[in-house]
Design an enzyme around this catalytic site. Structure first.
Site, PDB file in Angstrom:
ATOM      1  N   CYS A 101       0.843  -1.194   0.000  1.00 45.09           N
ATOM      2  CA  CYS A 101       0.000   0.000   0.000  1.00 45.09           C
ATOM      3  C   CYS A 101       0.883   1.251   0.000  1.00 45.09           C
ATOM      4  O   CYS A 101       2.010   1.235   0.501  1.00 45.09           O
ATOM      5  CB  CYS A 101      -0.882  -0.034   1.259  1.00 45.09           C
ATOM      6  SG  CYS A 101      -1.952   1.388   1.492  1.00 45.09           S
ATOM      7  N   GLY A 102       0.361   2.327  -0.527  1.00 46.85           N
ATOM      8  CA  GLY A 102       1.074   3.592  -0.469  1.00 46.85           C
ATOM      9  C   GLY A 102       1.315   4.061   0.962  1.00 46.85           C
ATOM     10  O   GLY A 102       2.220   4.839   1.225  1.00 46.85           O
TER      11      GLY A 102
END
Length: 161
Positions: free
Chosen positions: A36-37
């Site tokens: 995930c970012g």
């Protein structure tokens, strides 16, 4: 009355995480993901753990594949990733569902206690409970674990009787 200490989670490394062993300690729960970012928030969670663990804070990471299928790995892969990239030493639960009908009981309880706006809408939502095991604050993915708001909430929870 239900509180966070009433829940037992499957552990990432086998066995269970019995939250009752943390009774009288504030608990910060975070739904996490490796792809995930927001994944660099592991670093902030580890920093909080390092700073506040001896004062009584407990952090539990709960990997979830619910958002964008960003946690597809096995328990071994997740554990290796967290340790190798972020030196995670706080307890990690096994991958679990945190939303909808398949949500684990802990997240169904959080939903019931905190309401619609606190439901995790992505990875790295954070939930803080006080020394009585009751939710006191929640933070979206956009709020890093080391943000002033999170630190102040943690310090208040640690100072509460």
């Amino acid at each position: 009355m239900t509180c966070v200490y009433d829940f037992i989670l499957p552990s990432l490394e086998g066995g269970t995480i019995d939250l009752s062993v943390y009774r009288d300690r504030p608990v910060l729960l975070a739904n996490t993901a490796s792809l995930c970012g927001f994944t660099p928030q592991y670093q902030g969670l580890q920093a909080l753990w390092t700073q506040y663990h001896k004062a009584g804070l407990v952090i539990v990471g709960i990997p979830s594949n619910d958002f964008g299928h960003q946690e597809p790995g096995t328990s071994e892969e997740i554990a290796s990733f967290c340790q190798r990239n972020y030196g995670v030493s706080f307890p990690m639960a096994a991958r679990s569902s945190v939303r909808g009908a398949d949500a684990i009981p802990l997240f169904r309880w959080l939903d019931n206690e905190l309401g619609f706006f606190a439901r995790p809408r992505w990875n790295f939502y954070k939930y803080l409970t006080d020394r009585h095991g009751l939710p006191t604050a929640w933070f979206s993915s956009l709020t890093p674990p080391t943000a002033w708001r999170v630190r102040k909430a943690v310090e208040r929870a640690l100072q509460s009787a």
